[in-house]
Design an enzyme around this catalytic site. Structure first.
Site, mmCIF file in Angstrom:
data_model
loop_
_atom_site.group_PDB
_atom_site.id
_atom_site.type_symbol
_atom_site.label_atom_id
_atom_site.label_comp_id
_atom_site.label_asym_id
_atom_site.label_seq_id
_atom_site.Cartn_x
_atom_site.Cartn_y
_atom_site.Cartn_z
ATOM 1 C CG ASN A 17 -1.589 1.003 0.679
ATOM 2 O OD1 ASN A 17 -1.709 1.622 0.377
ATOM 3 N ND2 ASN A 17 -3.024 1.090 2.200
ATOM 4 N NE ARG A 99 -6.085 2.405 -0.661
ATOM 5 C CZ ARG A 99 -6.357 3.301 0.165
ATOM 6 N NH1 ARG A 99 -5.104 3.462 0.241
ATOM 7 N NH2 ARG A 99 -7.160 4.150 0.376
ATOM 8 C CG HIS A 187 -12.334 4.337 1.637
ATOM 9 N ND1 HIS A 187 -12.360 5.596 2.897
ATOM 10 C CD2 HIS A 187 -10.306 4.447 2.084
ATOM 11 C CE1 HIS A 187 -11.311 6.624 2.734
ATOM 12 N NE2 HIS A 187 -10.538 5.813 2.676
ATOM 13 N NE ARG A 247 -7.734 12.838 1.969
ATOM 14 C CZ ARG A 247 -7.459 11.734 2.040
ATOM 15 N NH1 ARG A 247 -8.169 11.418 1.061
ATOM 16 N NH2 ARG A 247 -7.249 10.409 3.047
ATOM 17 C CD GLU A 387 -8.547 -0.425 3.729
ATOM 18 O OE1 GLU A 387 -8.638 -0.237 2.860
ATOM 19 O OE2 GLU A 387 -7.416 -0.218 4.621
#
Length: 410
Positions: A17, A99, A187, A247, A387
């Site tokens: 990742n 990813r 996501h 963000r 993940e």
């Protein structure tokens, strides 16, 4: 399937990742059947390109790492490769799973990467400029050094390909839709894992009207029906939706025009503000971490305002997804904040009491798998993210490793 690959099937799958200054990695034992959900080894390299990079592995403190300043990212990847080869029982790789944030309108399933796929994915860099380039750099570097090693791209947008068109469209001129400007959602690897694990823990209730809250440094919500994505808060970019660590989340476009036209910020300056100087950090002027803000809110008005706004935006968006689904059967929290911050969960759930949602505060403080009270009309769950296993599973399927979602160890 060649002999080398058959041998590799007895070893491991590496998951990467890659971010702008960090690489997270996890190694899964592909010789076991079914593929275990826990990695045999993992860690991360941080500070790549900075004055001091660090390397840490699961359960170990970070240590300084010297990287070639001419090409620190490639040097970090080479360091991970060397460490993989020293792991017990992991002397060969069956595959490397990456990813990749954006699959655009073309890639809805994990895909083995070749030069054509890599070229396609480069076209999506403008859609995810903070994430896409670094995953592709890692893929390209491995292609150069090990061209016969299977690399699998696993897309954060793919889970949301089930969104109905009305959820995908943006209220722009129709020509924008035809050019690919649409809500993609992100996501997806996190939500794909929830779609597997929630029915294991909660049975048929998880197949009903579910909202999953992925709350980490990046944050989004996903409404699921029959374990499929039907609405989500992130849209065309990973800036949309919830307020996040740095963000902004959903924002009046007029504010962006104002920053550029009146305050004379350049496009690059505006992008930096929206991605790196907004959210919890921007409002609080203190930290992007809710734990820090909770410790200071009693004496710091800005910290208190940031937390209030953060929770309000989550509650507001959950309400919107409940309206779209016509109700709520299960609310699940995942990712760093969602899994570990009981106070944030409590504040969110208190404001959702109008739905008949009741929290068991003792269970919430213990971060139990089910934290709703017995008389709650909505089940509330806490489920760790995984993940990495979703990506490893995708690679395992492509190389023919047996995968049984219901039997993999937690």
């Amino acid at each position: 399937m060649n002999t080398a690959l058959n041998n590799a099937l007895k070893t491991c799958i590496l998951v990467l990742n890659c971010g702008s200054s960090s690489i997270k990695f996890a190694l899964f034992d592909a010789s076991r059947r079914p593929l275990p959900r826990s990695p045999i080894w993992g860690g991360k390299i941080e500070g790549i390109g900075g004055p001091q990079a660090t390397h840490s592995e699961t359960g170990q403190p970070p240590v300084g790492l010297s990287l070639d300043p001419a090409n620190p990212y490639h040097a970090a990847l080479e360091h991970i490769e060397r460490r993989v080869l020293t792991q017990p029982g992991a002397r060969h790789l069956a595959a490397v799973a990456h990813r990749v944030v954006h699959g655009g309108a073309k890639y809805f399933e994990p895909v083995a990467v070749n030069t054509q796929v890599l070229a396609d994915l480069r076209e999506y860099i403008p859609l995810a400029p903070l994430h896409q380039p670094f995953a592709l750099e890692a893929i390209e570097a491995l292609l150069e050094r090990q061209p016969h090693l299977l690399q699998v791209a696993c897309f954060d947008t793919a889970f949301h390909h089930t969104l109905p068109q009305v959820e995908q469209m943006l209220p722009l001129p129709y020509a924008a839709w035809e050019r690919g400007l649409r809500r993609y959602g992100f996501h997806g690897l996190s939500y794909a894992y929830q779609a597997l694990v929630l029915p294991e823990r909660h049975g048929d209730v998880a197949r009903g009207r579910t909202v999953v809250a992925h709350l980490g440094s990046g944050a989004s919500l996903c409404a699921m029906n029959d374990l499929k994505s039907v609405a989500t808060t992130m849209g065309f970019s990973a800036l949309d939706g919830l307020m996040m660590g740095t963000r902004c989340g959903a924002l009046d476009p007029g504010a962006v025009i104002y920053l550029m036209e009146i305050e004379k910020l350049s496009l690059q300056q505006v992008a930096h503000v929206l991605y790196h100087e907004s959210g919890l950090l921007g409002v609080s002027c203190l930290s992007s971490d809710p734990r820090v803000l909770l410790a200071h809110e009693a004496s710091d008005e800005r910290a208190r305002a940031a937390l209030d706004l953060y929770v309000r935006r989550i509650v507001r968006e959950i309400g919107a997804l409940v309206a779209v689904q016509g109700g709520l059967d299960l609310l699940a929290f995942t990712a760093g904040i969602g899994e570990h911050n009981a106070e944030i969960r409590s504040r969110i759930c208190r404001q959702l009491g109008f739905l008949g949602l009741r929290l068991d505060e003792a269970a919430n403080q213990r971060h139990e798998a089910c934290i709703s009270a017995p008389d709650s009309t909505v089940r509330v769950a806490v489920e760790p993210a995984n993940e990495e296993w979703v990506a490893a599973r995708a690679a395992a399927l492509l190389v023919g490793v047996e995968v049984d979602a219901a039997e993999g160890s937690h």
